[in-house]
Design an enzyme around this catalytic site. Structure first.
Site, PDB file in Angstrom:
ATOM      1  N   CYS A 220     -48.242  47.068  -6.531  1.00  0.00           N
ATOM      2  CA  CYS A 220     -47.541  47.979  -7.446  1.00  0.00           C
ATOM      3  C   CYS A 220     -48.538  48.283  -8.552  1.00  0.00           C
ATOM      4  O   CYS A 220     -49.268  47.381  -8.992  1.00  0.00           O
ATOM      5  CB  CYS A 220     -46.294  47.297  -8.006  1.00  0.00           C
ATOM      6  SG  CYS A 220     -45.598  48.144  -9.433  1.00  0.00           S
TER       7      CYS A 220
ATOM      8  N   CYS B 196     -49.018  55.796  -6.634  1.00  0.00           N
ATOM      9  CA  CYS B 196     -47.814  54.965  -6.637  1.00  0.00           C
ATOM     10  C   CYS B 196     -47.580  54.350  -5.248  1.00  0.00           C
ATOM     11  O   CYS B 196     -47.492  55.071  -4.249  1.00  0.00           O
ATOM     12  CB  CYS B 196     -46.632  55.857  -7.022  1.00  0.00           C
ATOM     13  SG  CYS B 196     -45.062  55.010  -6.991  1.00  0.00           S
TER      14      CYS B 196
HETATM   15  N1  DGL Z   1     -45.632  52.969  -9.695  1.00  0.00           N
HETATM   16  C1  DGL Z   1     -44.695  52.135  -8.951  1.00  0.00           C
HETATM   17  C2  DGL Z   1     -45.403  51.504  -7.739  1.00  0.00           C
HETATM   18  O1  DGL Z   1     -46.628  51.429  -7.653  1.00  0.00           O
HETATM   19  C3  DGL Z   1     -44.118  51.057  -9.817  1.00  0.00           C
HETATM   20  C4  DGL Z   1     -43.298  51.522 -10.986  1.00  0.00           C
HETATM   21  C5  DGL Z   1     -41.947  52.114 -10.602  1.00  0.00           C
HETATM   22  O2  DGL Z   1     -41.052  51.379 -10.103  1.00  0.00           O
HETATM   23  O3  DGL Z   1     -41.774  53.302 -10.807  1.00  0.00           O
HETATM   24  O4  DGL Z   1     -44.734  51.074  -6.833  1.00  0.00           O
END
Ligand code: DGL
Length: 262
Positions: A183, A74
């Site tokens: 993201c 993430c």
């Molecule tokens: N997984 C998050 C990222 O890569 C995006 C999704 C979320 O906001 O939880 O920033």
């Protein structure tokens, strides 16, 4: 650290499966444990204190599982929590954002655009990490609050393609040499983005990241020597059914593999 131990992956939800998928293409024999924090999804609009708390809890879970490394798939956790947690665990930690930024900073380019969540953009982490290694690169970060919902096919009263085009148009005014899809969900919008700009412009951090992990595991003698294909496990903090359903967009979970509630 034992080279036969599994590698943990975590994300707020299913998005990190895009990183797991790239990883499995390159290192199919590693055992993996994926954790989706569906109880606290989305991370993109949470405070730094909240993200640090969630990340620590998940890393403690992986410590109990005896992993040799954890991939912070993430971007938001990498941006807001990595610095606070990095010295607290014995296993290796691979944060997607910092690894991607490092590779980008060595590219022969002058301007880099970043699309990311609000949390990641507010932290300025991509700009900080890229210019730390190469102060001559200009970085423009933009948040795209609707894009995770577009990928997850959640109901929105906007036209997804128009929203994506308008963000891209704004970014293109900066005349970037590359745009990082910063993201986990955004690489899934490539078919729409490439209607309006060349594919070579976009960087999927996972592509860069997994090569980095492979070479680092190799240098540390931590690659699993087995040749029979890795075992996979999946955990979530809530909603196993929802995870299995949404996961289909991102990853093919083998028949018979269950989603466990952590
Ligand atoms: N997984 C998050 C990222 O890569 C995006 C999704 C979320 O906001 O939880 O920033």
């Amino acid at each position: 650290m034992d080279k036969h131990s599994p590698i943990g992956f975590f994300d707020s939800g299913v998005g990190g499966l895009s990183v797991l998928s790239c990883f499995k293409n390159i290192l199919p024999n590693e055992d993996t444990i994926y954790y989706g924090d569906l109880k606290n999804l989305p991370y993109g609009d949470k405070s730094q204190a909240q993200i640090i708390g969630y990340s620590k809890k998940i890393l403690d879970f992986f410590e109990n599982q005896g992993v040799k490394a954890v991939v912070i798939a993430c971007n938001t956790s990498s941006a807001l929590a990595y610095e606070s947690v990095k010295d607290h665990y014995d296993f290796k930690l691979y944060p997607v954002l910092q690894s991607c930024a490092k590779v980008v900073s060595s590219m022969p380019i002058k301007r880099v655009g970043v699309f990311a969540t609000e949390g990641t953009v507010k932290s300025g982490a991509y700009a900080k990490e890229i210019t730390k290694n190469n102060p001559d690169i200009q970085v423009r970060e933009m948040s795209c609050p609707n894009w995770v919902k577009i990928v997850e096919k959640l109901v929105l009263d906007i036209d997804p393609e128009a929203d994506i085009k308008s963000k891209l148009d704004e970014m293109l005014q900066f005349n970037p040499d590359k745009i990082i899809l910063g993201c986990t969900h955004y690489p899934f919008l490539t078919p729409i983005l490439t209607k309006f700009a060349p594919e070579a412009l976009f960087i999927n951090p996972a592509d860069i990241f997994v090569e980095f992990i492979k070479s680092d595991l190799g240098e540390n003698n931590l690659l699993n020597p087995k040749t029979t294909g890795g075992k996979e496990e999946f955990y979530v903090s809530a909603n196993p059914e929802g995870f299995k359903d949404h996961a289909k967009i991102f990853y093919r979970i083998n028949e018979g593999v269950g989603i466990n509630l952590a």
